[in-house]
Design a protein around this motif. Sequence first.
Motif, PDB file in Angstrom:
ATOM      1  N   LEU A   1       0.812  -1.216   0.000  1.00 46.07           N
ATOM      2  CA  LEU A   1       0.000   0.000   0.000  1.00 46.07           C
ATOM      3  C   LEU A   1       0.850   1.272   0.000  1.00 46.07           C
ATOM      4  N   TYR A   2       2.080   1.175   0.491  1.00 46.60           N
ATOM      5  CA  TYR A   2       2.955   2.348   0.564  1.00 46.60           C
ATOM      6  C   TYR A   2       3.801   2.540  -0.703  1.00 46.60           C
ATOM      7  N   ILE A   3       3.852   1.548  -1.566  1.00 47.80           N
ATOM      8  CA  ILE A   3       4.658   1.647  -2.790  1.00 47.80           C
ATOM      9  C   ILE A   3       3.839   2.343  -3.868  1.00 47.80           C
ATOM     10  N   ASP A   4       4.407   3.385  -4.447  1.00 48.67           N
ATOM     11  CA  ASP A   4       3.752   4.139  -5.519  1.00 48.67           C
ATOM     12  C   ASP A   4       3.600   3.235  -6.744  1.00 48.67           C
ATOM     13  N   VAL A   5       2.364   3.059  -7.197  1.00 48.92           N
ATOM     14  CA  VAL A   5       2.072   2.139  -8.300  1.00 48.92           C
ATOM     15  C   VAL A   5       2.735   2.594  -9.594  1.00 48.92           C
ATOM     16  N   GLU A   6       2.733   3.887  -9.857  1.00 46.72           N
ATOM     17  CA  GLU A   6       3.252   4.423 -11.117  1.00 46.72           C
ATOM     18  C   GLU A   6       4.781   4.468 -11.170  1.00 46.72           C
ATOM     19  N   ASN A   7       5.395   5.051 -10.151  1.00 46.48           N
ATOM     20  CA  ASN A   7       6.827   5.347 -10.192  1.00 46.48           C
ATOM     21  C   ASN A   7       7.690   4.502  -9.262  1.00 46.48           C
ATOM     22  N   GLY A   8       7.059   3.703  -8.425  1.00 46.43           N
ATOM     23  CA  GLY A   8       7.826   2.991  -7.416  1.00 46.43           C
ATOM     24  C   GLY A   8       8.144   3.946  -6.272  1.00 46.43           C
ATOM     25  N   THR A   9       8.800   3.438  -5.266  1.00 48.75           N
ATOM     26  CA  THR A   9       9.135   4.226  -4.082  1.00 48.75           C
ATOM     27  C   THR A   9      10.576   3.944  -3.702  1.00 48.75           C
ATOM     28  N   PRO A  10      11.335   4.996  -3.377  1.00 47.65           N
ATOM     29  CA  PRO A  10      12.706   4.743  -2.924  1.00 47.65           C
ATOM     30  C   PRO A  10      12.684   3.864  -1.679  1.00 47.65           C
ATOM     31  N   SER A  11      13.560   2.877  -1.642  1.00 47.54           N
ATOM     32  CA  SER A  11      13.578   1.955  -0.504  1.00 47.54           C
ATOM     33  C   SER A  11      13.823   2.695   0.804  1.00 47.54           C
ATOM     34  N   THR A  12      14.596   3.774   0.766  1.00 46.38           N
ATOM     35  CA  THR A  12      14.890   4.534   1.986  1.00 46.38           C
ATOM     36  C   THR A  12      13.667   5.277   2.517  1.00 46.38           C
ATOM     37  N   ALA A  13      12.669   5.512   1.674  1.00 45.82           N
ATOM     38  CA  ALA A  13      11.463   6.224   2.108  1.00 45.82           C
ATOM     39  C   ALA A  13      10.428   5.283   2.710  1.00 45.82           C
ATOM     40  N   LEU A  14      10.512   3.997   2.392  1.00 45.75           N
ATOM     41  CA  LEU A  14       9.499   3.048   2.867  1.00 45.75           C
ATOM     42  C   LEU A  14       9.517   2.850   4.373  1.00 45.75           C
ATOM     43  N   GLY A  15      10.670   2.602   4.931  1.00 42.60           N
ATOM     44  CA  GLY A  15      10.783   2.320   6.370  1.00 42.60           C
ATOM     45  C   GLY A  15      10.168   3.402   7.232  1.00 42.60           C
ATOM     46  N   PRO A  16      10.622   4.649   7.083  1.00 40.12           N
ATOM     47  CA  PRO A  16      10.067   5.722   7.913  1.00 40.12           C
ATOM     48  C   PRO A  16       8.560   5.924   7.716  1.00 40.12           C
ATOM     49  N   SER A  17       8.086   5.818   6.487  1.00 40.97           N
ATOM     50  CA  SER A  17       6.656   6.041   6.258  1.00 40.97           C
ATOM     51  C   SER A  17       5.801   4.924   6.858  1.00 40.97           C
ATOM     52  N   MET A  18       6.381   3.718   6.947  1.00 39.08           N
ATOM     53  CA  MET A  18       5.649   2.589   7.512  1.00 39.08           C
ATOM     54  C   MET A  18       5.917   2.409   8.998  1.00 39.08           C
ATOM     55  N   GLY A  19       6.881   3.148   9.525  1.00 38.83           N
ATOM     56  CA  GLY A  19       7.244   2.979  10.932  1.00 38.83           C
ATOM     57  C   GLY A  19       7.954   1.665  11.179  1.00 38.83           C
ATOM     58  N   MET A  20       8.762   1.240  10.209  1.00 40.37           N
ATOM     59  CA  MET A  20       9.462  -0.046  10.299  1.00 40.37           C
ATOM     60  C   MET A  20      10.966   0.168  10.391  1.00 40.37           C
ATOM     61  N   GLU A  21      11.613  -0.664  11.176  1.00 38.24           N
ATOM     62  CA  GLU A  21      13.069  -0.640  11.270  1.00 38.24           C
ATOM     63  C   GLU A  21      13.663  -1.202   9.981  1.00 38.24           C
ATOM     64  N   ALA A  22      14.884  -0.784   9.664  1.00 38.48           N
ATOM     65  CA  ALA A  22      15.540  -1.181   8.419  1.00 38.48           C
ATOM     66  C   ALA A  22      15.663  -2.703   8.272  1.00 38.48           C
ATOM     67  N   THR A  23      16.010  -3.406   9.355  1.00 32.72           N
ATOM     68  CA  THR A  23      16.186  -4.859   9.248  1.00 32.72           C
ATOM     69  C   THR A  23      14.863  -5.566   8.974  1.00 32.72           C
ATOM     70  N   SER A  24      13.792  -5.118   9.624  1.00 27.12           N
ATOM     71  CA  SER A  24      12.469  -5.714   9.383  1.00 27.12           C
ATOM     72  C   SER A  24      12.011  -5.420   7.964  1.00 27.12           C
ATOM     73  N   LEU A  25      12.226  -4.191   7.517  1.00 26.00           N
ATOM     74  CA  LEU A  25      11.826  -3.816   6.163  1.00 26.00           C
ATOM     75  C   LEU A  25      12.606  -4.633   5.143  1.00 26.00           C
ATOM     76  N   SER A  26      13.894  -4.794   5.359  1.00 26.24           N
ATOM     77  CA  SER A  26      14.735  -5.549   4.435  1.00 26.24           C
ATOM     78  C   SER A  26      14.235  -6.987   4.317  1.00 26.24           C
ATOM     79  N   ARG A  27      13.915  -7.604   5.447  1.00 28.79           N
ATOM     80  CA  ARG A  27      13.394  -8.973   5.461  1.00 28.79           C
ATOM     81  C   ARG A  27      12.063  -9.040   4.698  1.00 28.79           C
TER      82      ARG A  27
END
Length: 146
Positions: free
Chosen positions: A40-66
């Motif tokens: 739901l957080y990934i932009d359908v048209e352009n994608g989303t920078p991986s560095t922007a996903l964690g903070p917007s989802m409130g997820m730690e980098a290791t959990s997001l990476s997994r």
Amino acid sequence: MQKEKSIDHALRATWQAVAKTYNEQAAKHKSTMAMAMALLYIDVENGTPSTALGPSMGMEATSLSRTLNSMEEKGYIFREKNPEDGRGVFIKLTKLGIEKREISKASVYQFNQAVREHVDPIKISHFFEVTDMINKLICEKLIFKD
């Protein structure tokens, strides 16, 4: 203070119940709540920078990476280098990822509709006022003063 009357206990217990409900629903579609949320957080048209996903989802980098690795293995996403900055990566949805995103979106809509059908709109408004205030108190570091 009794745990039943503790604000943090009510928030934690409710969130655990919500997460369990979403995980049970996601499992029916070979997914998890974390994957559904990422879709739901990934932009359908352009994608989303991986560095922007964690903070917007409130997820730690290791959990997001997994989570992202698992999503890539399932064919929901692919990674593409940022053409403007070779160090960066965009997370983009595959066709299957877009289909799973629609399922996630429908589940979130269904959850919200069910709650709205059973809770008075004024109470929902108050709920958002309270959660906004709690977040403000936390952001402004007004809970635990040093």
